[in-house]
Design a protein around this motif. Structure first.
Motif, PDB file in Angstrom:
ATOM      1  N   ILE A  70     -11.483  -0.189  -1.236  1.00  0.00           N
ATOM      2  CA  ILE A  70     -10.827   0.381  -2.421  1.00  0.00           C
ATOM      3  C   ILE A  70      -9.665   1.274  -2.001  1.00  0.00           C
ATOM      4  CG2 ILE A  70     -11.151   1.995  -4.346  1.00  0.00           C
ATOM      5  CD1 ILE A  70     -14.038   0.849  -4.578  1.00  0.00           C
ATOM      6  N   LEU A  71      -9.876   2.105  -0.989  1.00  0.00           N
ATOM      7  CA  LEU A  71      -8.789   2.964  -0.497  1.00  0.00           C
ATOM      8  C   LEU A  71      -7.626   2.133   0.020  1.00  0.00           C
ATOM      9  CD1 LEU A  71     -10.703   5.801   1.375  1.00  0.00           C
ATOM     10  CD2 LEU A  71      -9.320   6.018  -0.683  1.00  0.00           C
ATOM     11  N   GLY A  72      -7.949   1.047   0.726  1.00  0.00           N
ATOM     12  CA  GLY A  72      -6.898   0.178   1.246  1.00  0.00           C
ATOM     13  C   GLY A  72      -6.086  -0.465   0.142  1.00  0.00           C
ATOM     14  N   ILE A  73      -6.766  -0.923  -0.901  1.00  0.00           N
ATOM     15  CA  ILE A  73      -6.057  -1.548  -2.022  1.00  0.00           C
ATOM     16  C   ILE A  73      -5.203  -0.523  -2.758  1.00  0.00           C
ATOM     17  CG2 ILE A  73      -6.374  -2.636  -4.271  1.00  0.00           C
ATOM     18  CD1 ILE A  73      -8.872  -4.023  -3.012  1.00  0.00           C
ATOM     19  N   LEU A  74      -5.768   0.639  -3.025  1.00  0.00           N
ATOM     20  CA  LEU A  74      -5.028   1.652  -3.779  1.00  0.00           C
ATOM     21  C   LEU A  74      -3.945   2.350  -2.948  1.00  0.00           C
ATOM     22  CD1 LEU A  74      -7.834   3.211  -5.984  1.00  0.00           C
ATOM     23  CD2 LEU A  74      -6.066   1.566  -6.632  1.00  0.00           C
ATOM     24  N   SER A  75      -3.999   2.201  -1.633  1.00  0.00           N
ATOM     25  CA  SER A  75      -2.954   2.811  -0.799  1.00  0.00           C
ATOM     26  C   SER A  75      -1.592   2.178  -1.050  1.00  0.00           C
ATOM     27  CB  SER A  75      -3.319   2.722   0.684  1.00  0.00           C
ATOM     28  OG  SER A  75      -3.224   1.391   1.136  1.00  0.00           O
ATOM     29  N   ILE A  76      -1.582   1.003  -1.669  1.00  0.00           N
ATOM     30  CA  ILE A  76      -0.309   0.371  -2.025  1.00  0.00           C
ATOM     31  C   ILE A  76       0.492   1.285  -2.944  1.00  0.00           C
ATOM     32  CG2 ILE A  76       0.708  -1.587  -3.259  1.00  0.00           C
ATOM     33  CD1 ILE A  76      -1.709  -3.229  -2.254  1.00  0.00           C
ATOM     34  N   ALA A  77      -0.207   2.067  -3.760  1.00  0.00           N
ATOM     35  CA  ALA A  77       0.473   2.976  -4.696  1.00  0.00           C
ATOM     36  C   ALA A  77       1.296   4.037  -3.981  1.00  0.00           C
ATOM     37  CB  ALA A  77      -0.552   3.645  -5.613  1.00  0.00           C
ATOM     38  N   SER A  78       0.954   4.357  -2.742  1.00  0.00           N
ATOM     39  CA  SER A  78       1.693   5.400  -2.025  1.00  0.00           C
ATOM     40  C   SER A  78       2.938   4.857  -1.322  1.00  0.00           C
ATOM     41  CB  SER A  78       0.778   6.088  -1.010  1.00  0.00           C
ATOM     42  OG  SER A  78       0.455   5.198   0.033  1.00  0.00           O
ATOM     43  N   LEU A  79       3.248   3.596  -1.552  1.00  0.00           N
ATOM     44  CA  LEU A  79       4.444   2.961  -0.993  1.00  0.00           C
ATOM     45  C   LEU A  79       4.525   3.100   0.532  1.00  0.00           C
ATOM     46  CD1 LEU A  79       7.021   4.203  -3.652  1.00  0.00           C
ATOM     47  CD2 LEU A  79       5.783   2.042  -3.649  1.00  0.00           C
ATOM     48  N   PRO A  80       3.570   2.521   1.261  1.00  0.00           N
ATOM     49  CA  PRO A  80       3.572   2.675   2.717  1.00  0.00           C
ATOM     50  C   PRO A  80       4.784   2.047   3.405  1.00  0.00           C
ATOM     51  CG  PRO A  80       1.925   1.078   2.051  1.00  0.00           C
ATOM     52  CD  PRO A  80       2.463   1.691   0.797  1.00  0.00           C
ATOM     53  N   GLY A  81       5.475   1.139   2.748  1.00  0.00           N
ATOM     54  CA  GLY A  81       6.666   0.530   3.327  1.00  0.00           C
ATOM     55  C   GLY A  81       7.823   1.502   3.488  1.00  0.00           C
ATOM     56  N   LEU A  82       7.753   2.626   2.783  1.00  0.00           N
ATOM     57  CA  LEU A  82       8.796   3.649   2.924  1.00  0.00           C
ATOM     58  C   LEU A  82       8.862   4.184   4.353  1.00  0.00           C
ATOM     59  CD1 LEU A  82       8.497   5.927  -0.232  1.00  0.00           C
ATOM     60  CD2 LEU A  82      10.406   4.484   0.405  1.00  0.00           C
ATOM     61  N   ASN A  83       7.752   4.167   5.044  1.00  0.00           N
ATOM     62  CA  ASN A  83       7.712   4.743   6.385  1.00  0.00           C
ATOM     63  C   ASN A  83       8.690   4.043   7.325  1.00  0.00           C
ATOM     64  OD1 ASN A  83       5.790   6.411   5.393  1.00  0.00           O
ATOM     65  ND2 ASN A  83       4.074   5.404   6.393  1.00  0.00           N
ATOM     66  N   ILE A  84       8.829   2.741   7.181  1.00  0.00           N
ATOM     67  CA  ILE A  84       9.744   1.998   8.045  1.00  0.00           C
ATOM     68  C   ILE A  84      11.185   2.406   7.753  1.00  0.00           C
ATOM     69  CG2 ILE A  84      10.611  -0.311   8.606  1.00  0.00           C
ATOM     70  CD1 ILE A  84       7.728  -1.301   7.949  1.00  0.00           C
ATOM     71  N   SER A  85      11.529   2.504   6.478  1.00  0.00           N
ATOM     72  CA  SER A  85      12.900   2.885   6.134  1.00  0.00           C
ATOM     73  C   SER A  85      13.191   4.334   6.524  1.00  0.00           C
ATOM     74  CB  SER A  85      13.170   2.647   4.654  1.00  0.00           C
ATOM     75  OG  SER A  85      12.376   3.481   3.859  1.00  0.00           O
ATOM     76  N   VAL A  86      12.186   5.216   6.412  1.00  0.00           N
ATOM     77  CA  VAL A  86      12.384   6.609   6.832  1.00  0.00           C
ATOM     78  C   VAL A  86      12.642   6.671   8.328  1.00  0.00           C
ATOM     79  CG1 VAL A  86      11.205   8.819   7.170  1.00  0.00           C
ATOM     80  CG2 VAL A  86      11.108   7.688   4.969  1.00  0.00           C
ATOM     81  N   SER A  87      11.879   5.949   9.088  1.00  0.00           N
ATOM     82  CA  SER A  87      12.052   5.942  10.543  1.00  0.00           C
ATOM     83  C   SER A  87      13.465   5.476  10.915  1.00  0.00           C
ATOM     84  CB  SER A  87      11.003   5.033  11.174  1.00  0.00           C
ATOM     85  OG  SER A  87      11.092   5.063  12.562  1.00  0.00           O
ATOM     86  N   ARG A  88      13.905   4.433  10.276  1.00  0.00           N
ATOM     87  CA  ARG A  88      15.236   3.895  10.561  1.00  0.00           C
ATOM     88  C   ARG A  88      16.330   4.873  10.114  1.00  0.00           C
ATOM     89  NH1 ARG A  88      18.190  -1.341   8.192  1.00  0.00           N
ATOM     90  NH2 ARG A  88      19.735  -1.510   9.821  1.00  0.00           N
TER      91      ARG A  88
END
Length: 186
Positions: A70-88
């Protein structure tokens, strides 16, 4: 003693790197920190799974796995893909993107609260009070945990792998220690 060993490793990797045409000292030093981070995380996960297998029943272990799903599914709401763009972006010198990403991630992570509230109601109505309580606790802390996870990308972008690894190792050890204690006592 450690300083002498570090200088020796630097000299050897510098000579070898110059012959190969790569920055080998940088690769070895930062590779060490990343390997240390992964090793500690793997070791702590292994120890935790030994404790869970030893102290938890099949039913409780199944509920734990369900909670992780459930945590894994709902973690999509936190936009984890932002981390890649922040790093770049940080690597290119745009540090302000970090602040924007944290605010955006926090805002979107708040969407998980109604989902956890719904899960609480569902499990409460189905007489699974322990799991219902767990859903409320997850809902209260979810946005804080997943919303603020962007700091790792900041250190990646800044190429501060030592600082990243030390913070990550501390966080991993703390998390798994608390989980092991909770497994033993609850």
């Amino acid at each position: 003693m450690i300083i002498k060993i570090r200088k020796l490793i630097y000299r050897i990797t510098k000579r070898t790197g110059d012959k190969l045409g790569i920055d080998l000292p940088y690769l070895v030093e930062n590779g060490f920190w990343m390997i240390l981070n992964q090793s500690v995380a793997s070791l702590m996960a292994f120890v935790f799974f030994i404790f869970t297998a030893r102290f938890l029943t099949k039913e409780v272990l199944g509920e734990y796995q369900l909670m992780l799903s459930i945590l894994g599914i709902l973690s999509i709401a936190s936009l984890p893909g932002l981390n890649i763009s922040v790093s770049r972006s940080v690597a290119k010198g745009f540090e302000k993107s970090y602040e924007k990403a944290v605010k955006l991630s926090l805002k979107w992570s708040l969407l998980s609260i109604p989902a956890f509230a719904g899960l609480f109601i569902w499990y409460y109505l189905n007489d699974n009070n322990n799991f219902a309580l767990l859903m409320i606790l997850c809902g209260l802390f979810f946005y804080q945990i997943f919303g603020f996870n962007t700091w790792t990308s900041y250190w990646h972008g800044k190429a501060k792998f030592e600082k990243y690894a030390k913070q990550q190792v501390f966080q991993t050890i703390t998390l798994y220690s608390l989980l092991i204690l909770a497994t033993i006592f609850f």
